[in-house]
Design an enzyme around this catalytic site. Structure first.
Site, PDB file in Angstrom:
ATOM      1  N   GLU A 214     -51.547 -23.624 -61.071  1.00  0.00           N
ATOM      2  CA  GLU A 214     -51.702 -24.464 -62.257  1.00  0.00           C
ATOM      3  C   GLU A 214     -51.472 -25.936 -61.917  1.00  0.00           C
ATOM      4  OE1 GLU A 214     -49.884 -21.754 -61.977  1.00  0.00           O
ATOM      5  OE2 GLU A 214     -49.901 -20.528 -63.802  1.00  0.00           O
ATOM      6  N   GLU A 355     -35.689 -15.574 -66.159  1.00  0.00           N
ATOM      7  CA  GLU A 355     -36.153 -15.483 -64.771  1.00  0.00           C
ATOM      8  C   GLU A 355     -34.958 -15.167 -63.875  1.00  0.00           C
ATOM      9  OE1 GLU A 355     -39.900 -17.760 -63.173  1.00  0.00           O
ATOM     10  OE2 GLU A 355     -38.155 -18.842 -62.449  1.00  0.00           O
ATOM     11  N   LYS A 511     -49.654 -13.063 -60.410  1.00  0.00           N
ATOM     12  CA  LYS A 511     -50.317 -14.163 -59.686  1.00  0.00           C
ATOM     13  C   LYS A 511     -51.325 -13.604 -58.685  1.00  0.00           C
ATOM     14  CE  LYS A 511     -46.372 -17.365 -59.520  1.00  0.00           C
ATOM     15  NZ  LYS A 511     -45.422 -18.040 -58.651  1.00  0.00           N
TER      16      LYS A 511
HETATM   17  O1  F6P Z   1     -43.952 -18.535 -61.123  1.00  0.00           O
HETATM   18  C1  F6P Z   1     -42.619 -18.837 -61.292  1.00  0.00           C
HETATM   19  C2  F6P Z   1     -42.217 -20.041 -60.500  1.00  0.00           C
HETATM   20  O2  F6P Z   1     -42.163 -19.743 -59.164  1.00  0.00           O
HETATM   21  C3  F6P Z   1     -40.901 -20.581 -61.016  1.00  0.00           C
HETATM   22  O3  F6P Z   1     -39.810 -19.948 -60.474  1.00  0.00           O
HETATM   23  C4  F6P Z   1     -41.016 -22.029 -60.674  1.00  0.00           C
HETATM   24  O4  F6P Z   1     -40.097 -22.798 -61.407  1.00  0.00           O
HETATM   25  C5  F6P Z   1     -42.454 -22.296 -61.046  1.00  0.00           C
HETATM   26  O5  F6P Z   1     -43.135 -21.117 -60.674  1.00  0.00           O
HETATM   27  C6  F6P Z   1     -43.088 -23.496 -60.415  1.00  0.00           C
HETATM   28  O6  F6P Z   1     -43.039 -23.453 -59.024  1.00  0.00           O
HETATM   29  P1  F6P Z   1     -43.293 -24.740 -58.162  1.00  0.00           P
HETATM   30  O7  F6P Z   1     -42.255 -25.739 -58.483  1.00  0.00           O
HETATM   31  O8  F6P Z   1     -43.228 -24.281 -56.729  1.00  0.00           O
HETATM   32  O9  F6P Z   1     -44.667 -25.262 -58.499  1.00  0.00           O
END
Ligand code: F6P
Length: 550
Positions: A214, A355, A511
Protein backbone atom coordinates in the site's frame (compact mmCIF):
# COMPACT_ATOMS: atom_id res chain seq x y z
CA UNK A 1 11.54 -20.50 27.39
CA UNK A 2 7.91 -21.61 27.55
CA UNK A 3 6.05 -21.09 30.79
CA UNK A 4 4.13 -23.85 32.57
CA UNK A 5 0.60 -24.20 31.27
CA UNK A 6 -1.32 -21.19 32.53
CA UNK A 7 -4.55 -22.94 33.41
CA UNK A 8 -2.74 -25.50 35.57
CA UNK A 9 -1.11 -22.88 37.78
CA UNK A 10 -2.47 -22.84 41.33
CA UNK A 11 -2.80 -19.04 41.09
CA UNK A 12 -4.98 -19.37 37.98
CA UNK A 13 -7.13 -22.00 39.61
CA UNK A 14 -7.46 -19.90 42.74
CA UNK A 15 -8.64 -17.03 40.56
CA UNK A 16 -11.19 -19.30 38.91
CA UNK A 17 -12.56 -20.35 42.28
CA UNK A 18 -12.61 -16.75 43.46
CA UNK A 19 -14.35 -15.57 40.31
CA UNK A 20 -16.96 -18.25 40.84
CA UNK A 21 -17.43 -17.15 44.43
CA UNK A 22 -17.74 -13.42 43.75
CA UNK A 23 -18.69 -13.50 40.07
CA UNK A 24 -22.33 -12.50 40.43
CA UNK A 25 -21.89 -10.08 43.30
CA UNK A 26 -23.24 -6.73 42.19
CA UNK A 27 -21.25 -3.49 42.22
CA UNK A 28 -24.12 -2.11 44.30
CA UNK A 29 -23.18 -4.60 47.00
CA UNK A 30 -19.46 -3.85 46.75
CA UNK A 31 -20.08 -0.15 47.22
CA UNK A 32 -22.63 -0.66 49.99
CA UNK A 33 -20.22 -2.91 51.89
CA UNK A 34 -17.34 -0.48 51.47
CA UNK A 35 -18.51 3.14 51.31
CA UNK A 36 -14.92 4.30 50.73
CA UNK A 37 -14.41 1.99 47.76
CA UNK A 38 -14.45 4.88 45.28
CA UNK A 39 -11.50 6.48 47.08
CA UNK A 40 -9.63 3.29 47.89
CA UNK A 41 -9.76 1.56 44.52
CA UNK A 42 -7.88 4.34 42.77
CA UNK A 43 -4.28 4.73 41.76
CA UNK A 44 -2.67 8.04 40.92
CA UNK A 45 0.80 8.59 39.54
CA UNK A 46 2.72 10.33 36.73
CA UNK A 47 -0.17 12.73 36.16
CA UNK A 48 -2.87 10.09 35.66
CA UNK A 49 -5.71 9.22 38.04
CA UNK A 50 -7.11 5.73 37.54
CA UNK A 51 -10.41 4.88 39.23
CA UNK A 52 -10.93 1.12 39.03
CA UNK A 53 -13.50 0.92 41.80
CA UNK A 54 -16.20 0.10 39.24
CA UNK A 55 -14.34 -3.03 38.14
CA UNK A 56 -15.84 -6.24 39.52
CA UNK A 57 -12.91 -7.04 41.77
CA UNK A 58 -12.23 -7.10 45.47
CA UNK A 59 -8.90 -6.87 47.27
CA UNK A 60 -8.58 -10.68 47.18
CA UNK A 61 -9.02 -10.82 43.43
CA UNK A 62 -6.38 -8.12 43.03
CA UNK A 63 -4.03 -9.98 45.34
CA UNK A 64 -4.50 -13.21 43.41
CA UNK A 65 -3.92 -11.43 40.11
CA UNK A 66 -0.65 -10.04 41.44
CA UNK A 67 0.33 -13.51 42.60
CA UNK A 68 -0.38 -14.77 39.11
CA UNK A 69 1.79 -11.99 37.68
CA UNK A 70 4.60 -12.95 40.01
CA UNK A 71 4.23 -16.63 39.10
CA UNK A 72 4.49 -15.63 35.43
CA UNK A 73 7.69 -13.73 36.21
CA UNK A 74 6.31 -10.30 35.32
CA UNK A 75 8.97 -8.31 37.21
CA UNK A 76 11.74 -10.31 35.51
CA UNK A 77 10.08 -9.98 32.10
CA UNK A 78 9.83 -6.21 32.55
CA UNK A 79 13.55 -6.09 33.34
CA UNK A 80 14.33 -8.30 30.35
CA UNK A 81 12.54 -5.86 28.06
CA UNK A 82 14.28 -2.80 29.51
CA UNK A 83 17.65 -4.55 29.32
CA UNK A 84 17.22 -5.16 25.60
CA UNK A 85 16.93 -8.94 25.73
CA UNK A 86 15.49 -10.55 22.62
CA UNK A 87 12.03 -11.03 24.07
CA UNK A 88 10.41 -11.01 20.62
CA UNK A 89 11.41 -14.64 20.33
CA UNK A 90 9.78 -15.58 17.03
CA UNK A 91 11.59 -12.74 15.26
CA UNK A 92 14.63 -13.00 17.52
CA UNK A 93 14.54 -9.27 18.28
CA UNK A 94 14.91 -6.99 21.25
CA UNK A 95 11.82 -4.90 22.07
CA UNK A 96 13.07 -1.47 22.96
CA UNK A 97 10.46 1.17 22.32
CA UNK A 98 11.43 2.36 25.82
CA UNK A 99 14.81 3.36 24.37
CA UNK A 100 13.04 5.77 22.01
CA UNK A 101 12.22 8.00 24.95
CA UNK A 102 15.20 7.38 27.19
CA UNK A 103 16.91 10.67 28.05
CA UNK A 104 20.22 11.49 26.36
CA UNK A 105 23.09 10.03 28.31
CA UNK A 106 21.21 6.93 29.47
CA UNK A 107 22.68 3.71 28.09
CA UNK A 108 20.81 0.69 26.74
CA UNK A 109 22.97 -1.87 25.02
CA UNK A 110 21.97 -4.17 22.17
CA UNK A 111 24.83 -6.49 21.21
CA UNK A 112 27.18 -4.19 23.13
CA UNK A 113 26.02 -1.11 21.22
CA UNK A 114 24.37 1.86 22.96
CA UNK A 115 21.08 2.45 21.16
CA UNK A 116 20.10 5.55 23.14
CA UNK A 117 22.92 7.49 21.48
CA UNK A 118 21.55 6.40 18.07
CA UNK A 119 18.05 7.47 19.08
CA UNK A 120 19.21 10.95 20.02
CA UNK A 121 21.28 11.33 16.86
CA UNK A 122 18.10 10.73 14.82
CA UNK A 123 16.00 12.97 17.09
CA UNK A 124 18.51 15.77 16.55
CA UNK A 125 18.38 15.31 12.77
CA UNK A 126 14.59 15.29 12.89
CA UNK A 127 14.57 18.48 14.96
CA UNK A 128 16.97 20.23 12.58
CA UNK A 129 14.84 19.21 9.60
CA UNK A 130 11.60 20.18 11.34
CA UNK A 131 13.01 23.60 12.18
CA UNK A 132 14.09 24.10 8.57
CA UNK A 133 10.64 23.25 7.25
CA UNK A 134 8.75 25.16 9.93
CA UNK A 135 10.90 28.27 9.54
CA UNK A 136 10.66 28.26 5.76
CA UNK A 137 14.38 27.65 5.27
CA UNK A 138 13.67 24.36 3.49
CA UNK A 139 12.38 25.33 0.08
CA UNK A 140 10.56 23.25 -2.48
CA UNK A 141 11.94 22.64 -5.97
CA UNK A 142 10.48 25.86 -7.34
CA UNK A 143 11.72 27.92 -4.38
CA UNK A 144 8.41 28.05 -2.47
CA UNK A 145 8.26 27.24 1.22
CA UNK A 146 6.60 24.02 2.39
CA UNK A 147 3.07 24.56 3.64
CA UNK A 148 1.66 21.07 3.26
CA UNK A 149 2.92 17.81 4.71
CA UNK A 150 1.48 14.50 3.49
CA UNK A 151 2.54 11.44 5.44
CA UNK A 152 2.25 8.13 3.59
CA UNK A 153 2.28 4.89 5.58
CA UNK A 154 -0.03 2.21 6.91
CA UNK A 155 -0.59 0.33 10.18
CA UNK A 156 2.01 1.37 12.72
CA UNK A 157 3.49 3.76 10.18
CA UNK A 158 0.21 5.64 9.99
CA UNK A 159 -2.13 5.09 12.94
CA UNK A 160 0.26 6.57 15.51
CA UNK A 161 1.09 9.67 13.44
CA UNK A 162 -2.57 10.30 12.60
CA UNK A 163 -3.69 9.79 16.19
CA UNK A 164 -0.93 12.05 17.55
CA UNK A 165 -1.60 14.77 15.00
CA UNK A 166 -5.30 14.77 15.85
CA UNK A 167 -4.60 14.55 19.59
CA UNK A 168 -2.14 17.45 19.57
CA UNK A 169 -3.77 19.61 16.93
CA UNK A 170 -4.17 22.42 19.45
CA UNK A 171 -0.37 22.60 19.65
CA UNK A 172 0.18 22.37 15.89
CA UNK A 173 1.13 24.92 13.27
CA UNK A 174 -2.24 26.12 12.05
CA UNK A 175 -0.74 27.76 8.98
CA UNK A 176 0.40 24.38 7.69
CA UNK A 177 -1.74 21.54 6.35
CA UNK A 178 -1.15 17.96 7.50
CA UNK A 179 -2.72 15.02 5.73
CA UNK A 180 -2.28 11.27 5.87
CA UNK A 181 -2.57 8.57 3.23
CA UNK A 182 -2.73 4.90 4.14
CA UNK A 183 -5.28 2.98 2.13
CA UNK A 184 -4.33 1.52 -1.25
CA UNK A 185 -7.77 2.71 -2.35
CA UNK A 186 -6.90 5.53 -4.78
CA UNK A 187 -9.54 7.68 -3.12
CA UNK A 188 -7.34 8.09 -0.06
CA UNK A 189 -4.49 9.53 -2.09
CA UNK A 190 -6.76 11.63 -4.32
CA UNK A 191 -8.47 13.25 -1.35
CA UNK A 192 -5.20 13.76 0.55
CA UNK A 193 -3.66 15.83 -2.24
CA UNK A 194 -6.90 17.51 -3.29
CA UNK A 195 -6.41 21.24 -3.53
CA UNK A 196 -2.71 21.12 -2.58
CA UNK A 197 -0.04 22.97 -4.53
CA UNK A 198 2.69 20.42 -5.34
CA UNK A 199 5.31 23.18 -5.13
CA UNK A 200 4.48 23.60 -1.43
CA UNK A 201 3.95 19.93 -0.57
CA UNK A 202 6.35 17.62 1.24
CA UNK A 203 5.74 13.86 1.30
CA UNK A 204 7.02 11.75 4.15
CA UNK A 205 7.09 8.08 3.14
CA UNK A 206 6.95 6.04 6.34
CA UNK A 207 7.59 2.33 6.21
CA UNK A 208 9.69 0.22 8.51
CA UNK A 209 10.32 -2.35 5.79
CA UNK A 210 9.82 -0.09 2.77
CA UNK A 211 8.27 -3.07 1.02
CA UNK A 212 4.63 -2.61 2.07
CA UNK A 213 2.38 -2.81 -0.97
CA UNK A 214 0.00 0.00 0.00
CA UNK A 215 2.70 2.44 1.02
CA UNK A 216 4.84 1.85 -2.04
CA UNK A 217 1.84 2.19 -4.37
CA UNK A 218 0.91 5.49 -2.71
CA UNK A 219 4.52 6.69 -2.70
CA UNK A 220 4.79 6.01 -6.44
CA UNK A 221 1.50 7.83 -6.98
CA UNK A 222 2.82 10.78 -4.96
CA UNK A 223 6.04 10.91 -6.93
CA UNK A 224 4.15 10.82 -10.23
CA UNK A 225 1.80 13.58 -8.95
CA UNK A 226 4.72 15.75 -7.81
CA UNK A 227 6.85 15.28 -10.88
CA UNK A 228 3.90 15.85 -13.24
CA UNK A 229 3.05 19.11 -11.46
CA UNK A 230 6.61 20.35 -11.04
CA UNK A 231 7.85 19.10 -14.42
CA UNK A 232 11.14 17.78 -13.15
CA UNK A 233 12.33 14.45 -11.69
CA UNK A 234 14.81 16.40 -9.56
CA UNK A 235 11.88 17.76 -7.54
CA UNK A 236 11.88 14.47 -5.60
CA UNK A 237 14.96 15.63 -3.68
CA UNK A 238 13.09 18.56 -2.15
CA UNK A 239 9.62 17.06 -1.81
CA UNK A 240 10.26 13.55 -0.50
CA UNK A 241 11.80 12.27 2.69
CA UNK A 242 11.65 8.71 3.98
CA UNK A 243 11.40 7.12 7.41
CA UNK A 244 12.53 3.52 7.37
CA UNK A 245 14.90 0.86 8.63
CA UNK A 246 15.66 -0.17 5.04
CA UNK A 247 18.11 2.25 3.39
CA UNK A 248 18.60 0.01 0.34
CA UNK A 249 14.88 0.05 -0.57
CA UNK A 250 14.63 3.79 0.12
CA UNK A 251 17.49 4.40 -2.33
CA UNK A 252 15.91 2.04 -4.84
CA UNK A 253 12.70 4.08 -4.69
CA UNK A 254 14.72 7.18 -5.54
CA UNK A 255 14.88 9.03 -2.24
CA UNK A 256 18.39 10.15 -1.35
CA UNK A 257 19.29 8.44 1.94
CA UNK A 258 20.54 11.83 3.14
CA UNK A 259 16.82 12.58 3.33
CA UNK A 260 16.05 9.44 5.26
CA UNK A 261 15.39 9.21 9.00
CA UNK A 262 16.18 5.80 10.39
CA UNK A 263 14.95 3.55 13.12
CA UNK A 264 15.74 0.00 14.08
CA UNK A 265 14.47 -3.56 14.02
CA UNK A 266 13.95 -3.42 17.79
CA UNK A 267 11.10 -0.93 17.30
CA UNK A 268 7.86 -2.70 16.43
CA UNK A 269 5.68 -0.88 13.88
CA UNK A 270 2.84 -0.41 16.37
CA UNK A 271 5.32 0.87 18.97
CA UNK A 272 6.99 3.36 16.63
CA UNK A 273 5.03 6.62 16.79
CA UNK A 274 7.69 8.16 19.03
CA UNK A 275 10.52 7.18 16.66
CA UNK A 276 11.23 8.96 13.35
CA UNK A 277 7.83 7.60 12.27
CA UNK A 278 6.59 10.58 14.29
CA UNK A 279 8.32 13.06 11.96
CA UNK A 280 4.95 14.45 10.86
CA UNK A 281 4.06 14.91 14.54
CA UNK A 282 7.28 16.83 15.12
CA UNK A 283 6.70 18.96 12.01
CA UNK A 284 3.21 19.76 13.30
CA UNK A 285 3.93 20.51 16.97
CA UNK A 286 7.65 21.35 16.86
CA UNK A 287 10.63 19.64 18.50
CA UNK A 288 9.98 21.09 21.95
CA UNK A 289 6.48 19.66 22.25
CA UNK A 290 7.71 16.39 20.72
CA UNK A 291 10.33 16.14 23.46
CA UNK A 292 7.67 16.88 26.07
CA UNK A 293 5.69 13.94 24.66
CA UNK A 294 8.76 11.72 24.91
CA UNK A 295 9.24 12.82 28.51
CA UNK A 296 5.66 11.73 29.23
CA UNK A 297 6.34 8.30 27.73
CA UNK A 298 9.52 8.04 29.76
CA UNK A 299 7.79 8.97 33.01
CA UNK A 300 5.42 6.05 32.52
CA UNK A 301 8.31 3.75 31.53
CA UNK A 302 10.08 4.58 34.77
CA UNK A 303 6.90 4.07 36.75
CA UNK A 304 6.29 0.70 35.07
CA UNK A 305 9.83 -0.43 35.72
CA UNK A 306 10.09 0.65 39.33
CA UNK A 307 6.65 0.87 40.95
CA UNK A 308 5.69 -2.19 43.01
CA UNK A 309 2.96 -4.29 41.44
CA UNK A 310 0.29 -3.02 43.82
CA UNK A 311 1.00 0.58 42.79
CA UNK A 312 1.85 -0.03 39.16
CA UNK A 313 -0.64 1.51 36.73
CA UNK A 314 0.10 -0.58 33.60
CA UNK A 315 0.37 -3.77 35.67
CA UNK A 316 -2.99 -3.05 37.28
CA UNK A 317 -4.64 -2.22 33.95
CA UNK A 318 -3.17 -5.31 32.33
CA UNK A 319 -4.26 -7.58 35.19
CA UNK A 320 -7.78 -6.12 35.19
CA UNK A 321 -7.91 -6.79 31.46
CA UNK A 322 -6.95 -10.43 32.12
CA UNK A 323 -9.58 -10.68 34.87
CA UNK A 324 -12.33 -9.35 32.61
CA UNK A 325 -11.21 -11.42 29.65
CA UNK A 326 -10.58 -14.74 31.33
CA UNK A 327 -12.67 -14.74 34.49
CA UNK A 328 -15.67 -12.62 33.51
CA UNK A 329 -15.62 -13.83 29.87
CA UNK A 330 -15.76 -10.33 28.45
CA UNK A 331 -14.62 -10.62 24.85
CA UNK A 332 -14.18 -6.94 24.11
CA UNK A 333 -13.14 -3.63 25.63
CA UNK A 334 -14.62 -0.26 24.70
CA UNK A 335 -12.26 2.71 24.85
CA UNK A 336 -14.29 5.86 25.25
CA UNK A 337 -12.33 9.11 25.30
CA UNK A 338 -14.42 12.10 26.34
CA UNK A 339 -12.05 14.32 24.41
CA UNK A 340 -12.65 15.08 20.76
CA UNK A 341 -8.91 15.41 20.11
CA UNK A 342 -8.56 11.70 20.98
CA UNK A 343 -10.97 10.65 18.27
CA UNK A 344 -8.40 8.35 16.62
CA UNK A 345 -7.13 6.91 19.90
CA UNK A 346 -9.41 3.83 19.77
CA UNK A 347 -8.27 3.08 16.20
CA UNK A 348 -4.66 3.43 17.27
CA UNK A 349 -5.25 1.12 20.23
CA UNK A 350 -6.84 -1.47 17.98
CA UNK A 351 -3.54 -2.17 16.28
CA UNK A 352 -1.54 -1.84 19.47
CA UNK A 353 -3.69 -4.31 21.37
CA UNK A 354 -4.97 -6.70 18.74
CA UNK A 355 -1.85 -7.06 16.60
CA UNK A 356 0.06 -7.60 19.83
CA UNK A 357 -2.18 -10.02 21.69
CA UNK A 358 -4.39 -11.60 19.04
CA UNK A 359 -2.43 -14.86 19.25
CA UNK A 360 -3.45 -18.50 19.65
CA UNK A 361 -0.19 -20.20 20.54
CA UNK A 362 2.25 -19.66 23.38
CA UNK A 363 5.81 -18.46 22.87
CA UNK A 364 6.78 -22.12 22.77
CA UNK A 365 4.23 -22.86 20.04
CA UNK A 366 1.62 -24.76 22.10
CA UNK A 367 -2.05 -24.01 21.44
CA UNK A 368 -3.55 -21.98 24.28
CA UNK A 369 -6.61 -23.30 26.12
CA UNK A 370 -7.76 -19.88 27.32
CA UNK A 371 -8.87 -16.68 25.65
CA UNK A 372 -6.16 -14.16 24.71
CA UNK A 373 -6.46 -10.60 23.39
CA UNK A 374 -9.92 -9.06 23.61
CA UNK A 375 -11.38 -6.94 20.82
CA UNK A 376 -10.74 -3.24 21.37
CA UNK A 377 -13.00 -0.66 19.84
CA UNK A 378 -14.54 2.68 20.68
CA UNK A 379 -15.52 6.19 19.75
CA UNK A 380 -15.31 9.51 21.52
CA UNK A 381 -18.02 10.41 24.01
CA UNK A 382 -20.55 11.80 23.92
CA UNK A 383 -21.11 10.66 20.32
CA UNK A 384 -21.03 6.95 21.21
CA UNK A 385 -23.81 7.50 23.76
CA UNK A 386 -26.20 8.17 20.91
CA UNK A 387 -25.19 5.09 19.02
CA UNK A 388 -23.87 1.89 20.64
CA UNK A 389 -24.23 2.60 24.38
CA UNK A 390 -27.67 0.94 24.28
CA UNK A 391 -25.84 -2.40 24.02
CA UNK A 392 -23.39 -1.43 26.74
CA UNK A 393 -26.24 -0.75 29.16
CA UNK A 394 -28.86 -3.35 28.28
CA UNK A 395 -27.32 -5.86 25.87
CA UNK A 396 -26.60 -9.46 26.81
CA UNK A 397 -22.83 -9.05 26.63
CA UNK A 398 -20.55 -7.50 29.20
CA UNK A 399 -18.26 -4.89 27.63
CA UNK A 400 -15.76 -3.41 30.09
CA UNK A 401 -15.21 0.26 29.31
CA UNK A 402 -12.23 2.58 29.67
CA UNK A 403 -13.46 6.14 30.08
CA UNK A 404 -10.81 8.82 29.49
CA UNK A 405 -11.33 12.47 30.38
CA UNK A 406 -9.57 15.71 31.32
CA UNK A 407 -10.14 18.37 33.96
CA UNK A 408 -9.61 21.23 31.56
CA UNK A 409 -10.71 21.72 28.00
CA UNK A 410 -8.36 23.07 25.36
CA UNK A 411 -11.36 24.85 23.90
CA UNK A 412 -13.53 26.17 26.72
CA UNK A 413 -16.98 27.09 25.48
CA UNK A 414 -19.26 28.89 27.95
CA UNK A 415 -22.84 27.76 28.18
CA UNK A 416 -25.57 30.39 28.39
CA UNK A 417 -26.71 30.53 31.97
CA UNK A 418 -23.40 29.37 33.43
CA UNK A 419 -20.80 26.65 33.24
CA UNK A 420 -18.88 25.42 30.25
CA UNK A 421 -19.60 22.78 27.64
CA UNK A 422 -16.70 20.90 29.16
CA UNK A 423 -18.81 20.43 32.30
CA UNK A 424 -21.53 18.89 30.14
CA UNK A 425 -18.97 16.59 28.57
CA UNK A 426 -17.50 15.40 31.86
CA UNK A 427 -20.92 15.11 33.50
CA UNK A 428 -21.75 12.62 30.79
CA UNK A 429 -18.53 10.66 31.28
CA UNK A 430 -19.12 10.38 35.01
CA UNK A 431 -22.81 9.56 34.62
CA UNK A 432 -22.15 6.76 32.15
CA UNK A 433 -19.80 4.93 34.52
CA UNK A 434 -22.37 5.33 37.30
CA UNK A 435 -25.25 4.07 35.14
CA UNK A 436 -23.23 1.08 33.92
CA UNK A 437 -22.19 0.10 37.42
CA UNK A 438 -25.39 0.61 39.38
CA UNK A 439 -28.15 0.45 36.78
CA UNK A 440 -31.79 0.88 37.72
CA UNK A 441 -33.74 -1.98 39.25
CA UNK A 442 -37.23 -3.05 38.23
CA UNK A 443 -38.52 -1.81 41.61
CA UNK A 444 -36.98 1.61 41.03
CA UNK A 445 -38.50 1.73 37.58
CA UNK A 446 -41.94 0.77 38.87
CA UNK A 447 -41.64 3.16 41.79
CA UNK A 448 -41.05 5.95 39.27
CA UNK A 449 -44.50 5.21 37.84
CA UNK A 450 -43.61 3.15 34.76
CA UNK A 451 -46.37 0.70 33.86
CA UNK A 452 -45.64 -2.97 34.43
CA UNK A 453 -45.41 -3.90 30.73
CA UNK A 454 -42.74 -1.32 30.06
CA UNK A 455 -40.77 -1.89 33.25
CA UNK A 456 -38.51 -4.68 31.87
CA UNK A 457 -37.54 -2.45 28.96
CA UNK A 458 -36.67 0.41 31.25
CA UNK A 459 -34.68 -1.65 33.71
CA UNK A 460 -30.89 -1.39 33.73
CA UNK A 461 -29.12 -4.42 35.18
CA UNK A 462 -25.92 -2.53 36.05
CA UNK A 463 -22.86 -4.43 37.29
CA UNK A 464 -21.07 -3.50 34.06
CA UNK A 465 -17.40 -2.83 34.79
CA UNK A 466 -15.50 0.27 33.82
CA UNK A 467 -12.33 2.17 34.63
CA UNK A 468 -11.99 5.92 34.47
CA UNK A 469 -8.71 7.63 33.62
CA UNK A 470 -8.49 11.34 34.35
CA UNK A 471 -5.69 13.84 33.76
CA UNK A 472 -5.64 17.57 34.14
CA UNK A 473 -5.30 18.57 30.52
CA UNK A 474 -4.41 16.93 27.21
CA UNK A 475 -0.81 18.00 26.67
CA UNK A 476 1.98 16.36 24.63
CA UNK A 477 3.39 15.01 27.88
CA UNK A 478 0.08 13.54 29.04
CA UNK A 479 -0.47 11.95 25.63
CA UNK A 480 2.92 10.21 25.89
CA UNK A 481 2.09 8.96 29.38
CA UNK A 482 -1.29 7.66 28.30
CA UNK A 483 0.08 5.79 25.28
CA UNK A 484 2.85 4.20 27.35
CA UNK A 485 0.22 3.13 29.89
CA UNK A 486 -1.57 1.11 27.20
CA UNK A 487 1.67 -0.16 25.64
CA UNK A 488 2.79 -1.63 28.93
CA UNK A 489 -0.66 -2.93 29.83
CA UNK A 490 -0.58 -4.89 26.56
CA UNK A 491 2.82 -6.27 27.57
CA UNK A 492 1.51 -7.37 30.97
CA UNK A 493 -1.38 -9.24 29.35
CA UNK A 494 1.01 -10.95 26.93
CA UNK A 495 3.23 -12.06 29.82
CA UNK A 496 0.28 -13.64 31.63
CA UNK A 497 -0.87 -15.41 28.46
CA UNK A 498 2.70 -16.43 27.55
CA UNK A 499 2.41 -15.11 24.02
CA UNK A 500 4.81 -13.10 21.88
CA UNK A 501 3.16 -9.67 21.90
CA UNK A 502 5.67 -8.31 19.42
CA UNK A 503 5.32 -10.42 16.29
CA UNK A 504 2.43 -10.35 13.79
CA UNK A 505 2.56 -13.48 11.67
CA UNK A 506 -1.20 -13.40 11.35
CA UNK A 507 -1.06 -10.61 8.78
CA UNK A 508 1.02 -12.63 6.32
CA UNK A 509 -1.36 -15.12 4.71
CA UNK A 510 -3.76 -12.53 3.36
CA UNK A 511 -0.87 -10.50 1.92
CA UNK A 512 0.55 -13.58 0.23
CA UNK A 513 -2.77 -14.66 -1.28
CA UNK A 514 -3.40 -11.12 -2.52
CA UNK A 515 -0.26 -11.37 -4.68
CA UNK A 516 -1.74 -14.30 -6.62
CA UNK A 517 -5.11 -12.58 -6.78
CA UNK A 518 -3.62 -9.34 -8.11
CA UNK A 519 -2.07 -11.29 -10.98
CA UNK A 520 -5.43 -12.93 -11.68
CA UNK A 521 -7.35 -9.66 -11.56
CA UNK A 522 -4.93 -7.88 -13.85
CA UNK A 523 -4.28 -10.74 -16.35
CA UNK A 524 -5.22 -9.67 -19.85
CA UNK A 525 -6.87 -12.98 -20.74
CA UNK A 526 -9.36 -14.81 -18.55
CA UNK A 527 -7.04 -16.50 -16.00
CA UNK A 528 -7.18 -20.21 -15.18
CA UNK A 529 -8.39 -20.23 -11.57
CA UNK A 530 -7.64 -22.92 -9.02
CA UNK A 531 -9.12 -21.48 -5.80
CA UNK A 532 -12.26 -22.66 -4.04
CA UNK A 533 -15.52 -22.03 -5.91
CA UNK A 534 -16.36 -18.86 -3.94
CA UNK A 535 -12.99 -17.22 -4.56
CA UNK A 536 -13.04 -18.20 -8.24
CA UNK A 537 -16.54 -16.77 -8.67
CA UNK A 538 -15.63 -13.52 -6.91
CA UNK A 539 -12.59 -13.05 -9.16
CA UNK A 540 -14.71 -13.63 -12.27
CA UNK A 541 -17.47 -11.38 -11.03
CA UNK A 542 -15.05 -8.56 -10.17
CA UNK A 543 -13.42 -8.75 -13.60
CA UNK A 544 -16.83 -8.64 -15.26
CA UNK A 545 -18.03 -5.70 -13.14
CA UNK A 546 -14.84 -3.81 -13.72
CA UNK A 547 -14.96 -4.39 -17.45
CA UNK A 548 -18.65 -3.60 -17.66
CA UNK A 549 -19.64 -7.10 -18.85
CA UNK A 550 -22.63 -7.63 -16.57
O1 F6P B 1 0.76 -5.73 7.94
C1 F6P B 1 1.01 -5.35 9.24
C2 F6P B 1 2.23 -4.50 9.35
O2 F6P B 1 3.36 -5.25 9.16
C3 F6P B 1 2.24 -3.78 10.68
O3 F6P B 1 2.77 -4.53 11.70
C4 F6P B 1 3.03 -2.55 10.34
O4 F6P B 1 2.83 -1.54 11.30
C5 F6P B 1 2.45 -2.21 8.99
O5 F6P B 1 2.23 -3.46 8.38
C6 F6P B 1 3.30 -1.33 8.12
O6 F6P B 1 4.56 -1.87 7.89
P1 F6P B 1 5.73 -0.98 7.33
O7 F6P B 1 6.02 0.10 8.30
O8 F6P B 1 6.89 -1.92 7.15
O9 F6P B 1 5.29 -0.41 6.01
Amino acid sequence: MSEPRLTRLPQWQALQRHAYAIGQRHLREWFAADPQRGERFVLEDVGLYLDYSKQRVDADALGLLRELATARGLPQRIEAMFRGERINTTEHRAVLHVALRAPAGEKILVDGHDVVADVHAVLDRMAAFAEQVRSGAWLGHGGKRIRNVVSIGIGGSDLGPVMAYEALRAYSRRDMTFRFVSNVDGTDFAEAVHGLDAAETLFIVCSKTFTTLETLANAHAARAWSVAALGDERAVAKHFVAVSTNAAEVAKFGIDTANMFGFWDWVGGRYSMDSAIGLSTMLAIGPEHFHAMLAGFHAMDEHFRHAPLERNLPALMGLLAVWNNNFLDAASVAVLPYEQYLKRFPAYLQQLTMESNGKRVTRGGAAVDYATGPIYWGEPGTNGQHSFYQLLHQGTRIVPCDFIGFGQSLNPLPVQGGGDQHDLLLANLIAQGEALAFGKTAEEVRAAGTDAALAPHRTFPGNRPSSTILAQRLTPRVLGTLIALYEHSVFVQGVIWDIDSFDQWGVELGKQLAKTTIAELTAKDEPKLAHDSSTNALIRRYRALRDGHT
